[in-house]
Design an enzyme around this catalytic site. Sequence first.
Site, PDB file in Angstrom:
ATOM      1  CE  LYS A 167      -5.017  -1.408   1.398  1.00  0.00           C
ATOM      2  NZ  LYS A 167      -5.957  -2.222   2.169  1.00  0.00           N
ATOM      3  CE  LYS A 227       1.606   2.042   4.882  1.00  0.00           C
ATOM      4  NZ  LYS A 227       1.011   1.125   3.911  1.00  0.00           N
ATOM      5  CB  THR A 242      -0.919   0.045   1.242  1.00  0.00           C
ATOM      6  OG1 THR A 242      -1.675  -1.162   1.295  1.00  0.00           O
ATOM      7  CG2 THR A 242      -1.858   1.236   1.179  1.00  0.00           C
TER       8      THR A 242
END
Length: 342
Positions: A217, A285, A142
């Site tokens: 995502k 994150k 990701t």
Amino acid sequence: MAMCSSFCPQIPHHLRCRGTPINPFSLSARTFSSYISNSSSQATEKPARVGFLGIGIMGSPMAQNLIKAGCDLTVWNRTKNKCDPLISLGAKYKSSPEEVAASCDVTFAMLADPRSAMDVAFGKCGAASGMGPGKGYVDVSTVDGPTSKLISEHIKSTGALFLEAPVSGSKKPAEDGQLIFLTAGDKYLYEKVAPLLDIMGKSRFYLGDIGNGAAMKLVVNMIMGSMMASFSEGLLLSEKVGLDPKVLVEVVSQGAISAPMYSTKGPSMIQSLYPTAFPLKHQQKDLRLALGLAESVSQPIPIAAAANELYKVAKSKGLSDEDFSAVIEALKAKSQHSPNDQ
Ligand SMILES: NC(=O)C1=CN([C@@H]2O[C@H](COP(=O)(O)OP(=O)(O)OC[C@H]3O[C@@H](n4cnc5c(N)ncnc54)[C@H](OP(=O)(O)O)[C@@H]3O)[C@@H](O)[C@H]2O)C=CC1
Ligand SMILES: O=CC(=O)O
């Protein structure tokens, strides 16, 4: 060695139909289209030698499923001993991403964050040094769109093809071969690796240009991070007003806001237990990257911004490697005051 030549005896559960093993390479396009979104194409030839870089919580079960399906797999991880269980299952080992890429037709990478994804792709002894025409690189980490574009440029400059393919679904879906792939980039490579994605996942979306998979995502995980923060508030508030949070979990699970995440993580959160499936540092994150994405198009996302602050507090309390549901601890710390306080 032909990849997955011994495929049939080890078909993952999700590709079995009423107990009968299905070979995905022989499925008709019509059958495929029932569980593959945005693609009616079917791979004909599949890569013979497959590489896997990054053997962490996700990489390990994903690689394991490829081995179990009979793939000729070569692995690398920064911390070598995490490769040992895979080597015992039959994987080969190379001592750098470059060597893995050089010895494989297609190489997958499942790294922690943009920095590590870039280092492994095009840093010293990175995969790009071993890539070339006829090879493919699939980054399933990701990361944000700009990072993915940079990796794509480095890989494509060698003459190889690039696909970004971050996954939705955590440790258990990875173990069960039930991930959802959010892919973008080279369509030919997408079709080539489709049989491999179908070993590791239950569905795949092809979303067009590089950056679209990453964006999808990040949007999904932005929603997830906010949901978990809100759920945490609900659990603590219910308890403070004298309700049983276990009953809250049950009520939520029966209503319109029901989500597997609440019913699977709620009971352990009530016991202040956070067995790691999705590390909290990665959720923070993703929120940080989602904020950057929103900033790039001037879209306000105040709920996600507030959630991000909460995950930052949790990180500062040493909870980075706990499951992201440990974000609830950040709220407990905040609400430590006397009941008489106004
Ligand atoms: N866990 C989950 O539920 C999900 C995670 N993701 C995403 O997948 C990715 C991987 O997640 P996960 O497996 O949970 O994370 P882990 O932290 O378990 O694994 C991270 C991997 O990255 C490697 N790594 C970290 N820094 C570096 C570096 N500087 N150089 C080389 N390798 C490095 C680690 O190597 P080492 O072992 O040496 O530390 C490890 O192989 C992340 O982007 C995450 O956001 C996506 C969906 C679900
Ligand atoms: O990225 C995490 C997930 O569960 O998906």
